[in-house]
Scaffold this motif. Sequence first.
Motif, mmCIF file in Angstrom:
data_model
loop_
_atom_site.group_PDB
_atom_site.id
_atom_site.type_symbol
_atom_site.label_atom_id
_atom_site.label_comp_id
_atom_site.label_asym_id
_atom_site.label_seq_id
_atom_site.Cartn_x
_atom_site.Cartn_y
_atom_site.Cartn_z
ATOM 1 N N UNK A 112 0.806 -1.200 -0.187
ATOM 2 C CA UNK A 112 0.168 0.041 0.014
ATOM 3 C C UNK A 112 0.758 1.358 0.026
ATOM 4 N N UNK A 113 2.047 1.172 0.857
ATOM 5 C CA UNK A 113 2.776 2.377 0.698
ATOM 6 C C UNK A 113 3.450 2.621 -0.580
ATOM 7 N N UNK A 114 3.932 1.342 -1.092
ATOM 8 C CA UNK A 114 4.496 1.696 -2.563
ATOM 9 C C UNK A 114 3.553 1.970 -3.609
ATOM 10 N N UNK A 115 2.232 1.591 -3.498
ATOM 11 C CA UNK A 115 1.383 2.000 -4.455
ATOM 12 C C UNK A 115 1.096 3.611 -4.373
ATOM 13 N N UNK A 116 1.140 4.050 -2.891
ATOM 14 C CA UNK A 116 0.610 5.569 -2.705
ATOM 15 C C UNK A 116 1.868 6.318 -3.585
ATOM 16 N N UNK A 117 2.937 5.878 -3.301
ATOM 17 C CA UNK A 117 4.250 6.562 -3.952
ATOM 18 C C UNK A 117 3.990 6.335 -5.438
ATOM 19 N N UNK A 118 3.737 5.117 -5.975
ATOM 20 C CA UNK A 118 3.506 5.259 -7.503
ATOM 21 C C UNK A 118 2.619 6.081 -8.049
ATOM 22 N N UNK A 119 1.360 6.023 -7.327
ATOM 23 C CA UNK A 119 0.230 7.199 -7.677
ATOM 24 C C UNK A 119 0.760 8.414 -7.794
ATOM 25 N N UNK A 120 1.398 8.836 -6.853
ATOM 26 C CA UNK A 120 2.094 10.451 -6.787
ATOM 27 C C UNK A 120 2.705 10.280 -7.940
ATOM 28 N N UNK A 121 3.694 9.224 -8.336
ATOM 29 C CA UNK A 121 4.775 9.554 -9.409
ATOM 30 C C UNK A 121 4.117 9.601 -10.824
ATOM 31 N N UNK A 122 2.659 8.829 -11.120
ATOM 32 C CA UNK A 122 2.078 8.889 -11.972
ATOM 33 C C UNK A 122 1.360 10.396 -12.236
ATOM 34 N N UNK A 123 0.897 11.009 -11.130
ATOM 35 C CA UNK A 123 0.361 12.238 -11.213
ATOM 36 C C UNK A 123 1.497 13.268 -11.819
ATOM 37 N N UNK A 124 2.564 13.104 -11.318
ATOM 38 C CA UNK A 124 3.840 13.981 -11.569
ATOM 39 C C UNK A 124 4.039 13.838 -13.109
ATOM 40 N N UNK A 125 4.112 12.470 -13.487
ATOM 41 C CA UNK A 125 4.354 12.226 -14.954
ATOM 42 C C UNK A 125 3.347 12.773 -15.921
ATOM 43 N N UNK A 126 1.913 12.755 -15.563
ATOM 44 C CA UNK A 126 1.119 13.124 -16.453
ATOM 45 C C UNK A 126 1.130 14.784 -16.523
ATOM 46 N N UNK A 127 1.413 15.342 -15.059
ATOM 47 C CA UNK A 127 1.428 16.829 -15.337
ATOM 48 C C UNK A 127 2.788 17.476 -16.187
ATOM 49 N N UNK A 128 3.604 16.441 -16.419
ATOM 50 C CA UNK A 128 4.919 16.884 -17.208
ATOM 51 C C UNK A 128 4.752 16.278 -18.550
ATOM 52 N N UNK A 129 3.513 15.766 -18.842
ATOM 53 C CA UNK A 129 3.428 15.257 -20.251
ATOM 54 C C UNK A 129 3.842 14.102 -20.525
ATOM 55 N N UNK A 130 4.326 13.325 -19.728
ATOM 56 C CA UNK A 130 4.842 11.918 -20.186
ATOM 57 C C UNK A 130 3.972 10.662 -20.002
ATOM 58 N N UNK A 131 3.160 10.899 -20.820
ATOM 59 C CA UNK A 131 1.985 10.021 -20.838
ATOM 60 C C UNK A 131 2.451 8.506 -21.077
ATOM 61 N N UNK A 132 3.276 8.124 -22.152
ATOM 62 C CA UNK A 132 3.634 6.647 -22.329
ATOM 63 C C UNK A 132 4.222 6.299 -21.083
#
Length: 188
Positions: A50-70
């Motif tokens: 659960x801790x790892x998944x929370x961090x992964x979700x934050x990383x995904x949000x940052x990637x989407x914000x920076x336009x790195x969709x792939x």
Amino acid sequence: MTASSVVTSHTKKFMKLTISIFCPRFNSSKCKTAAKMAVARIKLLRNKREAVMRQMRRDIALLLQSGQDATARIRVEHVIREQNVLAANEFIELFCELVVSRLSIIAKRRECPADLKEGIASLIFASPRCSEIPELVALRKIFEKKYGKDFVSAATDLRPNSGVNRMLIDKLSVRTPSHEGNCQRTSD
């Protein structure tokens, strides 16, 4: 000690050994210990995942914000896999608790009781697929001694009428997500 008492002693030892080899007894305490340890390990793994998944979700949000969709899509696939493993672990935890609560029934019967077949078969199926829970291997060995190699191989190989829980099979199956509809893969 007379010769006849020595022979009698050796005969008794031989009989006990023969009985233990050809009629293995079900050790409910080993089964209970393995199942309880599996439950404890699953709880620890759940917190970590659960801790790892929370961090992964934050990383995904940052990637989407920076336009790195792939890259974000790839990370989402990892999150989905982790969610599936978490769900599978919940099933395994419930089946372990079921086995512990019904140990007296399991110990008394030679054949696997129909109402416990799904739980026991599912634990056997999960044992080679959940290497982070080594207690499942111990449970599989215990049930192999109790119910035989055919019962174990039927569950492991997913033979018809093996009794393995269908949702657990789905959660533990490794398949590549399809990229259809809105999730078209783009080339960068």
